[in-house]
Motif scaffolding. Structure first.
Motif, PDB file in Angstrom:
ATOM      1  N   ARG A 257     -30.937 -56.980 133.667  1.00 53.74           N
ATOM      2  CA  ARG A 257     -31.161 -58.411 133.919  1.00 53.74           C
ATOM      3  C   ARG A 257     -32.323 -58.623 134.863  1.00 53.74           C
ATOM      4  NH1 ARG A 257     -25.232 -61.195 134.032  1.00 53.74           N
ATOM      5  NH2 ARG A 257     -26.402 -62.766 135.166  1.00 53.74           N
ATOM      6  N   ALA A 258     -32.664 -57.604 135.632  1.00 53.42           N
ATOM      7  CA  ALA A 258     -33.826 -57.692 136.519  1.00 53.42           C
ATOM      8  C   ALA A 258     -35.097 -57.221 135.825  1.00 53.42           C
ATOM      9  CB  ALA A 258     -33.588 -56.869 137.776  1.00 53.42           C
ATOM     10  N   GLY A 259     -34.996 -56.849 134.527  1.00 53.95           N
ATOM     11  CA  GLY A 259     -36.163 -56.393 133.792  1.00 53.95           C
ATOM     12  C   GLY A 259     -36.563 -54.973 134.101  1.00 53.95           C
ATOM     13  N   ARG A 260     -35.644 -54.181 134.672  1.00 55.36           N
ATOM     14  CA  ARG A 260     -35.971 -52.802 135.040  1.00 55.36           C
ATOM     15  C   ARG A 260     -35.125 -51.797 134.257  1.00 55.36           C
ATOM     16  NH1 ARG A 260     -35.285 -55.093 140.226  1.00 55.36           N
ATOM     17  NH2 ARG A 260     -33.398 -53.830 140.520  1.00 55.36           N
ATOM     18  N   GLY A 261     -34.686 -52.191 133.073  1.00 53.64           N
ATOM     19  CA  GLY A 261     -33.835 -51.312 132.288  1.00 53.64           C
ATOM     20  C   GLY A 261     -34.593 -50.128 131.710  1.00 53.64           C
ATOM     21  N   ASP A 262     -33.879 -49.048 131.471  1.00 54.14           N
ATOM     22  CA  ASP A 262     -34.454 -47.818 130.929  1.00 54.14           C
ATOM     23  C   ASP A 262     -34.394 -47.886 129.412  1.00 54.14           C
ATOM     24  OD1 ASP A 262     -35.359 -45.290 130.491  1.00 54.14           O
ATOM     25  OD2 ASP A 262     -33.459 -44.304 130.928  1.00 54.14           O
ATOM     26  N   ILE A 263     -35.450 -48.424 128.792  1.00 54.58           N
ATOM     27  CA  ILE A 263     -35.495 -48.602 127.346  1.00 54.58           C
ATOM     28  C   ILE A 263     -36.682 -47.822 126.789  1.00 54.58           C
ATOM     29  CG2 ILE A 263     -35.768 -50.259 125.459  1.00 54.58           C
ATOM     30  CD1 ILE A 263     -33.124 -50.559 126.886  1.00 54.58           C
ATOM     31  N   ASN A 264     -36.411 -46.914 125.852  1.00 53.90           N
ATOM     32  CA  ASN A 264     -37.456 -46.108 125.212  1.00 53.90           C
ATOM     33  C   ASN A 264     -37.345 -46.284 123.703  1.00 53.90           C
ATOM     34  OD1 ASN A 264     -38.499 -44.672 127.647  1.00 53.90           O
ATOM     35  ND2 ASN A 264     -36.383 -43.957 127.732  1.00 53.90           N
ATOM     36  N   LYS A 265     -38.162 -47.174 123.159  1.00 53.67           N
ATOM     37  CA  LYS A 265     -38.046 -47.519 121.745  1.00 53.67           C
ATOM     38  C   LYS A 265     -38.836 -46.571 120.860  1.00 53.67           C
ATOM     39  CE  LYS A 265     -38.507 -51.889 120.735  1.00 53.67           C
ATOM     40  NZ  LYS A 265     -38.994 -53.285 120.750  1.00 53.67           N
ATOM     41  N   GLY A 266     -38.359 -46.448 119.628  1.00 54.48           N
ATOM     42  CA  GLY A 266     -39.029 -45.653 118.612  1.00 54.48           C
ATOM     43  C   GLY A 266     -38.265 -45.790 117.312  1.00 54.48           C
ATOM     44  N   PRO A 267     -38.741 -45.164 116.219  1.00 55.84           N
ATOM     45  CA  PRO A 267     -38.032 -45.249 114.933  1.00 55.84           C
ATOM     46  C   PRO A 267     -36.659 -44.584 115.011  1.00 55.84           C
ATOM     47  CG  PRO A 267     -40.308 -44.520 114.631  1.00 55.84           C
ATOM     48  CD  PRO A 267     -40.033 -44.466 116.107  1.00 55.84           C
TER      49      PRO A 267
ATOM     50  N   LEU B 178     -28.318 -45.819 109.906  1.00 56.49           N
ATOM     51  CA  LEU B 178     -27.148 -45.275 109.210  1.00 56.49           C
ATOM     52  C   LEU B 178     -26.611 -44.052 109.935  1.00 56.49           C
ATOM     53  CD1 LEU B 178     -25.176 -45.193 106.846  1.00 56.49           C
ATOM     54  CD2 LEU B 178     -26.881 -43.883 105.559  1.00 56.49           C
ATOM     55  N   ASP B 179     -27.487 -43.206 110.418  1.00 56.52           N
ATOM     56  CA  ASP B 179     -27.055 -42.001 111.123  1.00 56.52           C
ATOM     57  C   ASP B 179     -26.241 -42.363 112.365  1.00 56.52           C
ATOM     58  OD1 ASP B 179     -27.192 -39.068 111.436  1.00 56.52           O
ATOM     59  OD2 ASP B 179     -28.296 -39.566 113.251  1.00 56.52           O
ATOM     60  N   ILE B 180     -26.702 -43.358 113.101  1.00 58.50           N
ATOM     61  CA  ILE B 180     -25.971 -43.774 114.303  1.00 58.50           C
ATOM     62  C   ILE B 180     -24.633 -44.392 113.923  1.00 58.50           C
ATOM     63  CG2 ILE B 180     -25.980 -45.363 116.256  1.00 58.50           C
ATOM     64  CD1 ILE B 180     -28.871 -44.911 116.610  1.00 58.50           C
TER      65      ILE B 180
ATOM     66  N   ASP C 276     -36.637 -50.240 115.000  1.00 59.57           N
ATOM     67  CA  ASP C 276     -37.445 -49.984 116.195  1.00 59.57           C
ATOM     68  C   ASP C 276     -36.542 -50.225 117.393  1.00 59.57           C
ATOM     69  OD1 ASP C 276     -39.601 -49.496 117.850  1.00 59.57           O
ATOM     70  OD2 ASP C 276     -40.272 -51.578 117.836  1.00 59.57           O
ATOM     71  N   ALA C 277     -35.970 -49.161 117.925  1.00 63.29           N
ATOM     72  CA  ALA C 277     -34.933 -49.311 118.948  1.00 63.29           C
ATOM     73  C   ALA C 277     -34.892 -48.077 119.833  1.00 63.29           C
ATOM     74  CB  ALA C 277     -33.570 -49.538 118.279  1.00 63.29           C
ATOM     75  N   ASP C 278     -34.113 -48.178 120.896  1.00 62.59           N
ATOM     76  CA  ASP C 278     -33.793 -47.038 121.743  1.00 62.59           C
ATOM     77  C   ASP C 278     -32.533 -46.397 121.159  1.00 62.59           C
ATOM     78  OD1 ASP C 278     -32.472 -45.475 123.812  1.00 62.59           O
ATOM     79  OD2 ASP C 278     -33.878 -46.344 125.229  1.00 62.59           O
ATOM     80  N   ARG C 279     -32.651 -45.158 120.677  1.00 62.32           N
ATOM     81  CA  ARG C 279     -31.547 -44.522 119.968  1.00 62.32           C
ATOM     82  C   ARG C 279     -30.283 -44.455 120.822  1.00 62.32           C
ATOM     83  NH1 ARG C 279     -32.497 -38.446 118.039  1.00 62.32           N
ATOM     84  NH2 ARG C 279     -32.657 -38.208 120.292  1.00 62.32           N
TER      85      ARG C 279
ATOM     86  N   GLN D 135     -24.918 -46.842 122.153  1.00 60.56           N
ATOM     87  CA  GLN D 135     -24.039 -47.444 123.151  1.00 60.56           C
ATOM     88  C   GLN D 135     -23.550 -48.822 122.697  1.00 60.56           C
ATOM     89  OE1 GLN D 135     -25.922 -47.502 126.980  1.00 60.56           O
ATOM     90  NE2 GLN D 135     -24.366 -48.753 127.951  1.00 60.56           N
ATOM     91  N   VAL D 136     -24.451 -49.641 122.163  1.00 64.17           N
ATOM     92  CA  VAL D 136     -24.093 -50.987 121.713  1.00 64.17           C
ATOM     93  C   VAL D 136     -23.123 -50.929 120.541  1.00 64.17           C
ATOM     94  CG1 VAL D 136     -24.994 -53.074 120.606  1.00 64.17           C
ATOM     95  CG2 VAL D 136     -26.201 -52.089 122.559  1.00 64.17           C
ATOM     96  N   LEU D 137     -23.439 -50.111 119.527  1.00 66.27           N
ATOM     97  CA  LEU D 137     -22.589 -50.059 118.333  1.00 66.27           C
ATOM     98  C   LEU D 137     -21.238 -49.430 118.638  1.00 66.27           C
ATOM     99  CD1 LEU D 137     -25.158 -49.151 115.540  1.00 66.27           C
ATOM    100  CD2 LEU D 137     -24.226 -51.386 116.168  1.00 66.27           C
ATOM    101  N   LEU D 138     -21.210 -48.468 119.552  1.00 66.73           N
ATOM    102  CA  LEU D 138     -19.929 -47.888 119.953  1.00 66.73           C
ATOM    103  C   LEU D 138     -19.051 -48.957 120.610  1.00 66.73           C
ATOM    104  CD1 LEU D 138     -18.247 -45.317 120.121  1.00 66.73           C
ATOM    105  CD2 LEU D 138     -19.315 -44.837 122.318  1.00 66.73           C
ATOM    106  N   ASN D 139     -19.659 -49.818 121.389  1.00 68.75           N
ATOM    107  CA  ASN D 139     -18.919 -50.910 122.019  1.00 68.75           C
ATOM    108  C   ASN D 139     -18.387 -51.881 120.964  1.00 68.75           C
ATOM    109  OD1 ASN D 139     -17.925 -52.813 123.776  1.00 68.75           O
ATOM    110  ND2 ASN D 139     -19.906 -53.698 124.230  1.00 68.75           N
ATOM    111  N   LEU D 140     -19.257 -52.293 120.031  1.00 70.70           N
ATOM    112  CA  LEU D 140     -18.861 -53.291 119.034  1.00 70.70           C
ATOM    113  C   LEU D 140     -17.800 -52.745 118.078  1.00 70.70           C
ATOM    114  CD1 LEU D 140     -22.311 -54.910 118.122  1.00 70.70           C
ATOM    115  CD2 LEU D 140     -20.648 -55.626 119.846  1.00 70.70           C
ATOM    116  N   VAL D 141     -18.000 -51.520 117.596  1.00 71.43           N
ATOM    117  CA  VAL D 141     -17.016 -50.938 116.677  1.00 71.43           C
ATOM    118  C   VAL D 141     -15.701 -50.669 117.408  1.00 71.43           C
ATOM    119  CG1 VAL D 141     -16.496 -48.965 115.192  1.00 71.43           C
ATOM    120  CG2 VAL D 141     -18.791 -49.954 115.187  1.00 71.43           C
ATOM    121  N   GLY D 142     -15.801 -50.183 118.664  1.00 70.38           N
ATOM    122  CA  GLY D 142     -14.584 -49.960 119.448  1.00 70.38           C
ATOM    123  C   GLY D 142     -13.800 -51.236 119.670  1.00 70.38           C
ATOM    124  N   ASN D 143     -14.508 -52.344 119.951  1.00 66.16           N
ATOM    125  CA  ASN D 143     -13.834 -53.637 120.117  1.00 66.16           C
ATOM    126  C   ASN D 143     -13.142 -54.071 118.830  1.00 66.16           C
ATOM    127  OD1 ASN D 143     -14.691 -53.853 122.739  1.00 66.16           O
ATOM    128  ND2 ASN D 143     -16.454 -55.128 122.254  1.00 66.16           N
TER     129      ASN D 143
END
Length: 585
Positions: free
Chosen positions: A186-196, A200-202, A232-235, A240-248
């Motif tokens: 939220r402070a704009g200092r997140g650790d995000i490393n995007k790439g292809p 489906l694999d995730i 185009d995302a951080d793998r 982490q996001v999909l694990l949260n959503l599927v777990g919920n």
């Protein structure tokens, strides 16, 4: 529409003053604001009466100097409204060619309120972050001593007590990590490393990881359609996001029901990942509070574990990746979450390289995700995956089975803006083979997505670099419709050179405003690459400034095309380019 209608349509206060200083026209908002506080035939000096006295002296001096120098002045001024309250306004005063003035004033009360709220939010996040750091040190000491006790010869009861201390400490540790992560994002200092990233694999890795919870509640999992699209995302963060959503979805879905994970291409060369459950659903009021930190919407009374941070953190992570996390829900029917991310067109291999390394990143083994520690470090089991169903819902992409809309997958998910022409059959081979050769065309391609394959006879490729999905969709449609071209869309400058090396296009289109570079910077990067340097580049821009256009040409642009792009301009540019190439030969 005449001047009178135009002025009245403005929400800003608009005043037109003639060369003699008399007010010649007022917009409707200005007439309401001024009321009867100025004469029927007002002069410019009468308007000073509605300026807060504290601003008058400095205002007169500053405006006079600015108009004499540049013919324009901008600044913040307190204006007195009809109730006598001073309201902050952003005021612009311009001198017109006839010697008169045009005054525009915009109420900035809401803007200031937002700034105050944002400052308060940042202060709160900073406090939480500092508190998290302070808690982490004694917690680590507690866990260390508990683990030492675990090695001692203890009675069974004491050993169980130590295990409880360690389990609780690890849960607190995961909670503190989430709080710190959310504060950094939220402070704009997140650790995000995007790439292809092979989505489906995730998805398959996440579904496999939550198998015990699904089996415990007899919930069936469906991945539909199983297409290995590239985002185009951080793998690590997407996992982490999909694990949260599927777990919920598994925790709050109906026991004995089903959870569907959909992966579909959508307009603008984007990918939509949907997680749908058939649980109790949420009311509109609950959805409004869904992404607030520590908000569980009453789930704390259900006995289901959770901290209320999962969805807030997921929302922040998706936003930081340049995507959107949305929710739609029907009470008593179920909920759908959607993650929308930019797509990467990986149909073509770089012919200059034997192995470009994407096998490791996009392969189907999934080892890169699970061995990185997500599956084994308790993500979704001992900590982060506890995110609760203050987590339900989702802006549906049109799955008609749950009543979210009529645009089902066969109608709107596939085929939208040309993205869905990718094959359903055989497209998975690239995911499991550890290469991208079979990855379906997300960039608006017209044919089967086979690596290195040329466009259909009579067609040619065009690489378009744009951070705006709407522009990407419009340009892709125009390239296909007007030139029968195969568009390869690229969401940011960092991916452009690689895309050009792979696609070997006839020419390159790049937006003037990109999310991670300026147009001249990207032109310089293209010029520095032996392959890309030989391919003509056009810049798309709304800027009509001749000086800016000259800068772009000096940076290497063959020409500058105006936005919104017209088919005739695109055809003319391509025709001129073809003629030049033919003449050169």
């Amino acid at each position: 529409m005449g001047p009178r209608t135009l002025l009245d349509a403005l929400t800003d206060l608009a005043v037109v003053v003639g060369a003699d200083g008399h007010v010649t026209d007022l917009g409707a908002a200005a007439r309401t604001f001024l009321g009867d506080r100025i004469p029927r035939d007002p002069h410019l000096r009468d308007l000073i009466e509605v300026v807060d006295p504290a601003f008058r002296a400095a205002l007169d001096e500053a405006v006079t100097a600015a108009l004499a120098q540049s013919g324009q002045w901008r600044g913040s001024v307190g204006l007195v409204d009809p109730t006598g309250a001073t309201v902050p306004h952003h005021v612009t005063i311009r001198r017109d060619p006839d010697g008169g003035l045009v005054l525009l004033a915009r109420d900035t009360t809401d803007q200031r309120a937002r700034e105050i709220a944002e400052n308060d939010s940042r202060a709160k996040d900073e406090l939480i972050a500092r508190l998290g750091h302070e808690l982490r040190t004694p917690l680590n000491a507690m866990l260390g001593f508990a683990q030492l006790l675990e090695l001692e010869p203890l009675t069974p009861d004491l050993h169980d007590d130590v295990e409880r201390i360690i389990t609780g400490g690890r849960h607190m540790q995961a909670l503190i990590d989430d709080v710190l992560d959310l504060a950094r994002l939220r402070a704009g200092r997140g650790d995000i490393n995007k790439g292809p990233v092979n989505v489906l694999d995730i998805v398959q890795g996440v579904v496999e990881l939550v198998e015990p919870l699904a089996a415990q509640r007899s919930i069936r999992r469906v991945i539909d359609p199983a297409v290995p699209l590239i985002a185009d995302a951080d793998r690590r963060r997407l996992w982490q996001v999909l694990l949260n959503l599927v777990g919920n979805a598994l925790k709050y879905g109906r026991e004995g029901g089903s959870v569907r994970v959909g992966i579909v291409p959508i307009t603008g060369s984007r990918i939509r990942i949907e997680v749908e459950d058939d649980g109790a659903g949420l009311s509109p009021r609950a959805i409004d509070r869904l992404f607030r930190p520590f908000e569980r919407l009453g789930a704390e009374r259900s006995g289901i574990e959770g901290s209320g941070l999962g969805l807030a953190l997921s929302h922040a992570l998706v936003t930081a990746m340049g995507g959107v996390l949305t929710v739609a829900s029907r009470y008593g029917v179920g909920s759908v979450f959607a993650v929308v991310l930019d797509a990467v067109d990986m149909r073509f291999e770089d012919p200059d390289e034997d192995d470009d390394g994407f096998g490791d990143h996009l392969g189907g083994s999934g080892s890169g995700y699970r061995e990185a520690g997500y599956g084994q470090s308790g993500y979704g089991e001992a900590g982060h995956g506890r995110a609760h169903y203050a987590e339900t819902g989702h802006e549906r992409a049109g799955h008609s089975k749950s009543g979210y809309g009529q645009s089902g997958y066969g109608q709107s998910g596939y085929g939208e803006a040309g993205n869905g022409r990718a094959r359903r059959d055989g497209a998975v081979e690239g995911a499991y083979g550890g290469r991208h050769a079979g990855v379906s065309g997300v960039g608006g391609g017209n044919g089967p997505a086979t690596a290195g394959r040329r466009a259909a006879p009579g067609g040619f490729r065009v690489v378009h670099v744009s951070g705006d999905p709407a522009v990407r969709a419009a340009v892709a449609d125009m390239l296909t419709g007007s030139l029968s071209a195969d568009p390869v869309t690229v969401p940011r400058a960092a991916l452009a050179v690689d895309a050009v090396r792979r696609a070997r296009p006839a020419f390159i289109l790049l937006d003037h405003d990109l999310p991670d570079a300026t147009a001249p910077e990207l032109l310089a990067q293209l010029a520095a690459d032996p392959t890309a340097a030989a391919i003509p580049a056009f810049v798309l821009t709304e800027d009509t400034d001749p000086h800016e256009r000259a800068i772009l040409r000096r940076a290497g642009a063959v020409d500058i095309l105006a936005l919104p792009l017209e088919p005739a301009s695109l055809v003319a540019a391509a025709t001129a380019l073809t003629a030049a190439v033919t003449a050169h030969r």
